[in-house]
Structures are given as C-alpha cells and as structure tokens.
Design a protein around this motif. Structure first.
Motif, PDB file in Angstrom:
ATOM      1  N   LEU A 177     -33.402  14.845  21.736  1.00 22.32           N
ATOM      2  CA  LEU A 177     -32.074  14.290  21.994  1.00 22.32           C
ATOM      3  C   LEU A 177     -31.963  13.960  23.471  1.00 22.32           C
ATOM      4  N   ALA A 178     -31.378  12.816  23.759  1.00 23.78           N
ATOM      5  CA  ALA A 178     -31.241  12.398  25.155  1.00 23.78           C
ATOM      6  C   ALA A 178     -30.198  13.272  25.843  1.00 23.78           C
ATOM      7  N   SER A 179     -30.543  13.779  27.014  1.00 19.23           N
ATOM      8  CA  SER A 179     -29.546  14.561  27.744  1.00 19.23           C
ATOM      9  C   SER A 179     -28.999  13.782  28.932  1.00 19.23           C
ATOM     10  N   GLY A 180     -29.622  12.661  29.237  1.00 24.90           N
ATOM     11  CA  GLY A 180     -29.113  11.846  30.328  1.00 24.90           C
ATOM     12  C   GLY A 180     -30.009  10.659  30.599  1.00 24.90           C
ATOM     13  N   LEU A 181     -29.625   9.882  31.607  1.00 24.71           N
ATOM     14  CA  LEU A 181     -30.465   8.755  31.995  1.00 24.71           C
ATOM     15  C   LEU A 181     -30.289   8.438  33.475  1.00 24.71           C
ATOM     16  N   ALA A 182     -31.295   7.763  34.010  1.00 24.10           N
ATOM     17  CA  ALA A 182     -31.228   7.268  35.390  1.00 24.10           C
ATOM     18  C   ALA A 182     -31.411   5.768  35.324  1.00 24.10           C
ATOM     19  N   MET A 183     -30.631   5.039  36.129  1.00 26.50           N
ATOM     20  CA  MET A 183     -30.758   3.578  36.138  1.00 26.50           C
ATOM     21  C   MET A 183     -30.875   3.091  37.574  1.00 26.50           C
ATOM     22  N   LYS A 184     -31.790   2.153  37.760  1.00 27.48           N
ATOM     23  CA  LYS A 184     -31.906   1.459  39.042  1.00 27.48           C
ATOM     24  C   LYS A 184     -31.203   0.128  38.875  1.00 27.48           C
ATOM     25  N   TYR A 185     -30.329  -0.229  39.806  1.00 22.15           N
ATOM     26  CA  TYR A 185     -29.592  -1.488  39.647  1.00 22.15           C
ATOM     27  C   TYR A 185     -29.246  -2.067  41.007  1.00 22.15           C
ATOM     28  N   LYS A 186     -28.939  -3.361  41.018  1.00 21.79           N
ATOM     29  CA  LYS A 186     -28.486  -4.022  42.243  1.00 21.79           C
ATOM     30  C   LYS A 186     -26.972  -3.969  42.265  1.00 21.79           C
ATOM     31  N   LYS A 196     -27.464   8.433  38.307  1.00 21.20           N
ATOM     32  CA  LYS A 196     -27.942   9.419  37.332  1.00 21.20           C
ATOM     33  C   LYS A 196     -26.753   9.853  36.499  1.00 21.20           C
ATOM     34  N   MET A 197     -26.929   9.850  35.215  1.00 22.40           N
ATOM     35  CA  MET A 197     -25.837  10.214  34.309  1.00 22.40           C
ATOM     36  C   MET A 197     -26.309  11.312  33.368  1.00 22.40           C
ATOM     37  N   VAL A 198     -25.581  12.443  33.360  1.00 21.69           N
ATOM     38  CA  VAL A 198     -25.933  13.560  32.493  1.00 21.69           C
ATOM     39  C   VAL A 198     -24.839  13.715  31.441  1.00 21.69           C
ATOM     40  N   VAL A 199     -25.253  13.781  30.182  1.00 27.81           N
ATOM     41  CA  VAL A 199     -24.291  13.901  29.072  1.00 27.81           C
ATOM     42  C   VAL A 199     -23.397  15.117  29.294  1.00 27.81           C
ATOM     43  N   ALA A 200     -22.077  14.911  29.181  1.00 24.85           N
ATOM     44  CA  ALA A 200     -21.110  15.984  29.447  1.00 24.85           C
ATOM     45  C   ALA A 200     -20.014  15.962  28.395  1.00 24.85           C
ATOM     46  N   GLY A 201     -19.072  16.861  28.537  1.00 28.50           N
ATOM     47  CA  GLY A 201     -17.875  16.865  27.691  1.00 28.50           C
ATOM     48  C   GLY A 201     -18.082  17.561  26.357  1.00 28.50           C
ATOM     49  N   GLN A 202     -17.032  17.482  25.526  1.00 34.80           N
ATOM     50  CA  GLN A 202     -17.016  18.172  24.235  1.00 34.80           C
ATOM     51  C   GLN A 202     -17.959  17.501  23.237  1.00 34.80           C
ATOM     52  N   ASN A 203     -17.878  16.177  23.202  1.00 32.06           N
ATOM     53  CA  ASN A 203     -18.629  15.448  22.191  1.00 32.06           C
ATOM     54  C   ASN A 203     -19.971  14.976  22.749  1.00 32.06           C
ATOM     55  N   LYS A 204     -20.930  15.917  22.802  1.00 30.66           N
ATOM     56  CA  LYS A 204     -22.245  15.603  23.372  1.00 30.66           C
ATOM     57  C   LYS A 204     -22.979  14.559  22.539  1.00 30.66           C
ATOM     58  N   ARG A 205     -22.794  14.628  21.233  1.00 25.31           N
ATOM     59  CA  ARG A 205     -23.495  13.718  20.327  1.00 25.31           C
ATOM     60  C   ARG A 205     -23.184  12.259  20.695  1.00 25.31           C
ATOM     61  N   GLY A 207     -22.331  11.065  23.623  1.00 30.74           N
ATOM     62  CA  GLY A 207     -23.030  10.732  24.865  1.00 30.74           C
ATOM     63  C   GLY A 207     -24.512  10.498  24.621  1.00 30.74           C
ATOM     64  N   GLN A 208     -25.087  11.318  23.733  1.00 25.61           N
ATOM     65  CA  GLN A 208     -26.517  11.162  23.423  1.00 25.61           C
ATOM     66  C   GLN A 208     -26.780   9.823  22.751  1.00 25.61           C
ATOM     67  N   CYS A 209     -25.887   9.431  21.828  1.00 24.92           N
ATOM     68  CA  CYS A 209     -26.020   8.121  21.164  1.00 24.92           C
ATOM     69  C   CYS A 209     -25.857   7.000  22.184  1.00 24.92           C
ATOM     70  N   TRP A 210     -24.926   7.201  23.113  1.00 20.51           N
ATOM     71  CA  TRP A 210     -24.670   6.171  24.126  1.00 20.51           C
ATOM     72  C   TRP A 210     -25.935   5.919  24.950  1.00 20.51           C
ATOM     73  N   VAL A 211     -26.609   6.999  25.326  1.00 20.32           N
ATOM     74  CA  VAL A 211     -27.839   6.880  26.132  1.00 20.32           C
ATOM     75  C   VAL A 211     -28.919   6.120  25.351  1.00 20.32           C
ATOM     76  N   ALA A 212     -29.094   6.498  24.081  1.00 20.20           N
ATOM     77  CA  ALA A 212     -30.110   5.820  23.260  1.00 20.20           C
ATOM     78  C   ALA A 212     -29.764   4.336  23.102  1.00 20.20           C
ATOM     79  N   SER A 213     -28.468   4.047  22.947  1.00 19.48           N
ATOM     80  CA  SER A 213     -28.024   2.652  22.781  1.00 19.48           C
ATOM     81  C   SER A 213     -28.224   1.857  24.066  1.00 19.48           C
ATOM     82  N   MET A 214     -28.004   2.524  25.202  1.00 16.50           N
ATOM     83  CA  MET A 214     -28.168   1.860  26.496  1.00 16.50           C
ATOM     84  C   MET A 214     -29.629   1.455  26.696  1.00 16.50           C
ATOM     85  N   GLN A 215     -30.529   2.311  26.267  1.00 17.55           N
ATOM     86  CA  GLN A 215     -31.953   1.997  26.402  1.00 17.55           C
ATOM     87  C   GLN A 215     -32.304   0.753  25.555  1.00 17.55           C
TER      88      GLN A 215
END
Ligand SMILES: [Zn+2]
Ligand SMILES: [Zn+2]
Length: 229
Positions: A177-186, A196-205, A207-215
């Motif tokens: 399960l994704a716990s976070g992501l790092a992005m390089k951007y202009k 750097k973004m680390v999954v937080a809050g009550q609804n971790k699931r 955030g984990q889906c969001w990270v996978a979708s972002m990839q």
C-alpha cells in the motif's frame, strides 16, 4: 448543457466538447488522428473485404484507419479526444480505450475527490501537524492543496517531472500500500522544486488510492507528451 469554458463542436467523427481556449485543455487529452483519405483505402485493413456500394468504409475515431462496418462496430467512449457520445473503434483501439476509460472512471475520480496528506515542500520547515487535502482541479490542470488556515501554491500537472511513490505496509492480500509520494516539479517561476506527501488523516485508504492514481495520471501525461508528432 455547455460546460463553462467549453463549446460543442461538430466534427467529421461526431460531436466533441472542446475547450474555448486551447490553453485550458485537460492534459489527458490527445489530438485527433489523421484520417486516411477514402481514395487510399480500397479494402478493410482488418478483414481485407473490398469496399463498394454495400460494404462501406468507416474510420476508427481513435487511429483514423479505414475498416468495414463489422470490423469497427464497437462503440466506446473516447474522453481523451473529447467525444460526447461513444464512437466507432477498431479491434486494436478497443483495448486501449477500455483501459483508458477505466482510468477516467477510477483514477481521475479519485484524484478529483482528493486525499489527506502531510506536505513538505522544498525550503519549508517540517510541520507534521498540518494536514492538507490535495485535489486535482476540475479541468485536470493543477493540484490544489487546501487547509483551513494555509494554502500552498498549486502544482501544474504538466510541470511535474518525476513521481516516486513509497510503500510501508501491505494489505491483507500482501499487496503493498502506498504510504506517500515525492514529486519533482517546476514552479511558476520555472524553478525545480520537490514536494513530499505522506498519507494522513482518518481515511488512509482514500489517500493511498490517491497516490496510486497520481502515479497513473503522471504516466498517462508523460506517454501523451512522447507521442506528440
Ligand atoms: Zn473488415
Ligand atoms: Zn483504431
């Protein structure tokens, strides 16, 4: 039924909902293909059936090649080319569009819904108490970071240079399960930044889906860029 900043346009392939201003196009869109002229195709390139008065030629909306009715009978949504209704696809393009439609159904929806993260940007002090909700903007062009007290600068989706996700735990089936992501951007000044973004809050699931979708979204934009003629 027109959405803000968009207009309905009737083209050779059907009705499309196109942005009034090209600079506001979603980064997930693809240009329409070149349509092979009728005179250059005398038979269906799939079944070789000769075209005549009864066996008419049809263009696959995705690849622009000529097929008979039977070999291009699948009608599918083609949101990347902005078609309003399902359009004609050849067999080869059907598989690609099905996968992409799955991306729009699942992953774009997850990105628009947002996820909660601890966010660290380059040059910022580490503040692990603040949780931001990160969302994709409705036009798919930016990532917004929202918090009751603070707002971070948007990140432009097309200015993201690299996405790296990291995993810490596995689900009950042993899948990471994704716990976070790092992005390089202009940033808006053209300077390379790191977030750097680390999954937080009550609804971790979520955030984990969001990270996978972002990839997946990053990969889709990157693939589109490299396929531009
Ligand atoms: Zn055919
Ligand atoms: Zn095709």
């Amino acid at each position: 039924m027109a959405e803000k900043g968009k207009m309905l346009q009737k083209g050779k392939g059907g009705m499309r909902m196109v942005p009034v201003n090209e600079s506001s196009a979603s980064p997930f869109t693809l240009p329409e293909p070149f349509w092979i002229p009728d005179a250059q195709c005398q038979s269906c390139i799939q079944c070789q059936g000769k075209f005549d008065f009864l066996n008419r030629r049809h263009h696959c909306r995705r690849c622009g090649k000529c097929f008979c009715d039977t070999c291009s009978s699948t009608k599918l949504s083609l949101p990347r080319m902005l078609y309003v209704d399902p359009v004609r696809h050849c067999a080869g393009c059907t598989g690609i569009s099905k996968k992409e439609n799955d991306f729009f159904e699942k992953h774009v929806k997850a990105l628009l819904a947002g996820g909660s993260f601890h966010v660290n940007q380059s040059g910022e002090t580490n503040d692990n108490d603040t949780v931001f909700v990160c969302k994709l903007s409705p036009d798919h062009r930016h990532l917004h970071f929202e918090n009751a007290n603070r707002r971070l600068d948007d990140i432009s989706m097309t200015d993201i240079d690299a996405v790296q996700i990291w995993t810490e735990e596995n689900d009950s089936d042993g899948n990471p399960l994704a716990s976070g992501l790092a992005m390089k951007y202009k940033d808006s000044c053209g300077e390379m930044q790191l977030v750097k973004m680390v999954v937080a809050g009550q609804n971790k699931r979520q955030g984990q889906c969001w990270v996978a979708s972002m990839q997946k979204a990053f990969k889709m934009i990157h693939d589109s860029k490299s396929s531009v003629r």
